[in-house]
Every structure is written in C-alpha cells, then in structure tokens.
Design a protein around this motif. Structure first.
Motif, short mmCIF file in Angstrom:
data_model
loop_
_atom_site.label_atom_id
_atom_site.label_comp_id
_atom_site.label_asym_id
_atom_site.label_seq_id
_atom_site.Cartn_x
_atom_site.Cartn_y
_atom_site.Cartn_z
N GLU A 60 15.25 41.35 16.12
CA GLU A 60 13.90 40.80 16.26
C GLU A 60 13.83 39.35 15.78
O GLU A 60 12.79 38.72 15.88
CB GLU A 60 12.90 41.63 15.44
CG GLU A 60 12.72 43.05 15.94
CD GLU A 60 11.83 43.87 15.01
OE1 GLU A 60 11.36 44.93 15.46
OE2 GLU A 60 11.61 43.47 13.85
N ILE A 67 16.21 39.07 22.07
CA ILE A 67 15.19 39.64 21.20
C ILE A 67 14.74 40.98 21.76
O ILE A 67 14.37 41.09 22.93
CB ILE A 67 13.99 38.69 21.07
CG1 ILE A 67 14.43 37.38 20.41
CG2 ILE A 67 12.87 39.34 20.27
CD1 ILE A 67 13.33 36.34 20.34
N LEU A 69 12.13 44.08 20.87
CA LEU A 69 11.03 44.52 20.02
C LEU A 69 11.11 46.03 19.80
O LEU A 69 11.24 46.80 20.75
CB LEU A 69 9.69 44.16 20.66
CG LEU A 69 9.45 42.67 20.93
CD1 LEU A 69 8.05 42.46 21.49
CD2 LEU A 69 9.65 41.84 19.66
N ARG A 107 7.17 40.11 12.32
CA ARG A 107 7.50 41.14 13.31
C ARG A 107 6.49 41.25 14.45
O ARG A 107 6.86 41.60 15.58
CB ARG A 107 7.62 42.51 12.64
CG ARG A 107 8.70 42.59 11.59
CD ARG A 107 8.97 44.05 11.21
NE ARG A 107 9.54 44.77 12.33
CZ ARG A 107 9.26 46.05 12.61
NH1 ARG A 107 8.40 46.72 11.87
NH2 ARG A 107 9.83 46.64 13.64
N ALA A 111 6.10 37.85 17.36
CA ALA A 111 7.08 38.64 18.10
C ALA A 111 7.54 37.96 19.38
O ALA A 111 6.73 37.49 20.18
CB ALA A 111 6.51 40.02 18.43
#
Length: 223
Positions: A60, A67, A69, A107, A111
């Motif tokens: 993340e 990336i 999630l 986070r 994101a």
C-alpha cells in the motif's frame, strides 16, 4: 464533490479517540447534530469503534511498484465516498495526532497515490476537490502550544500539505485547548458552542457552493 443531484451536502466525520465518552466524542455529537439540523448529511467513522487497522501494508506504500488496496481499505473508501467535506476530530498527544489517525491518512485518505503524483499534484484521491476541517483538542492551552510552534506544525502537516498534495479546495483548523479531567460545565458548553458555530459556518458554505453549482448546471442546460 458529490453528485450535484444529491439532495444534501455530505460530511464525513472521522473520530480518532479510544474513549466513547471523551470530550472529542462530544465534539463529534455536537458537530453532527448541527449538520443534521441544517438539513445536511453526517457520516461518522469512529476509528477505534470500528476496529480500523492503522498499520500500512507493504504493497500500500506510495512508492510501491504495484499499489494493492486491502479489502478493509476498499470497504472504508466505499463508506466515505462522495463527501463534500472531511472533518477530522482528534486529540493532540505528545505533540502529534494519534497513530490511529495518521494510519487512516496513510491507508485511506491517501490510498493509491504515488510519490510523483503528490509532487506533481496529479493524483486523484477521496480528498481531491473536497474540503477539510480539523478539530483538535489538547490538555495545554493553545497559547502554550503556539509558543512551542505546535499549532503551526499541525496546520502545516494536516492542513497545508494535504491541501496542496491532494488538490483539496480548503483546509481549516479549530483547536480547543485546556481539555483536562473534571472540566467545568461552562468551559465544555462554550467549547461545544464554538464547534456548533463552526459547523453552521461550514454548512452555509457547502449550501452556497451547492447552489452555485446547481445554478451553473441550469444555465448550461439552457445554452
């Protein structure tokens, strides 16, 4: 911003305090009651109550090659989508926001944004084009925090940085100092009145913004 056809502006209120009976929780209740009395929507995300995990995962990271999630982040993004404003309510502990909140920024609010996108202001996050209000509390008075440079530091960290890095519309800060055990009722009432008034101001701003956008759409439809 949320769809202009939506009836009411939407406030996502993020609480980062472990005690459901805390002063910060009272701030959230007052803010949300005011928002709803103005005919707008308030969605509360109590990070401790929902068991949010603030620990950033390796894939993340902003500089991760791909990336990915996590499911909990995807679910949280869905829960807070289409907000007009994000209101963060948290105490200042050891000169910093709680780790729970910084983890939420890492986070969720940031994101999927890469370092290059932050530098170039080219990324799209849930914050892009939105407003933010931070309501903070501390045991010490604001004048003492100012002398330490703490208030300005917070405004730079949670305010100016996020404002520019994520292309937000505005970022404001209300601080309530002198919050300790055994608070005088008059002090609490005055502090919550400040929250109430700030919430009313925010609601008026969002209503005016929504009205202007609707008027612009009407003109476009007729042209």
């Amino acid at each position: 911003m949320s769809d202009q056809s939506t009836a009411h502006p939407r406030h996502v209120v993020v609480l980062a305090h472990p005690d459901p009976n805390s002063f910060n929780a009272s701030v959230v209740r007052t803010y949300c009651e005011t928002v709803r009395s103005c005919g707008q929507e308030a969605i509360v995300r109590d990070l401790y109550a929902i068991g949010f995990d603030p620990a950033l995962k390796a894939d993340e990271r902003p500089h991760a090659q791909a990336i990915a999630l996590s499911p909990d982040v995807q679910a949280e993004l869905a829960a807070i989508a289409e907000a007009d404003i994000y209101t963060l309510v948290y105490p200042i502990w050891f000169a910093m926001p709680p780790a729970m909140l910084t983890g939420y920024i890492d986070r969720v609010l940031g994101a999927g944004i890469t370092v290059n996108e932050i530098q170039d202001r080219a990324g799209e996050s849930v914050l892009s084009g939105r407003h933010m209000l931070s309501i903070t509390s501390s045991g010490t008075r604001e004048v003492w925090l100012d002398e330490q440079g703490q208030v300005e530091s917070l405004r730079n960290l949670i305010g100016k940085y996020l404002l520019h890095a994520f292309g937000m519309k505005s970022c404001e800060h209300l601080h309530l100092g002198g919050v300790v055990e055994g608070l005088d009722k008059g002090f609490v009432d005055q502090s919550l009145y400040e929250v109430h008034e700030r919430a009313r101001k925010v609601c008026a701003m969002l209503a005016a913004e929504r009205h202007a956008a609707s008027a612009s759409l009407s003109v476009s439809d007729r042209s």
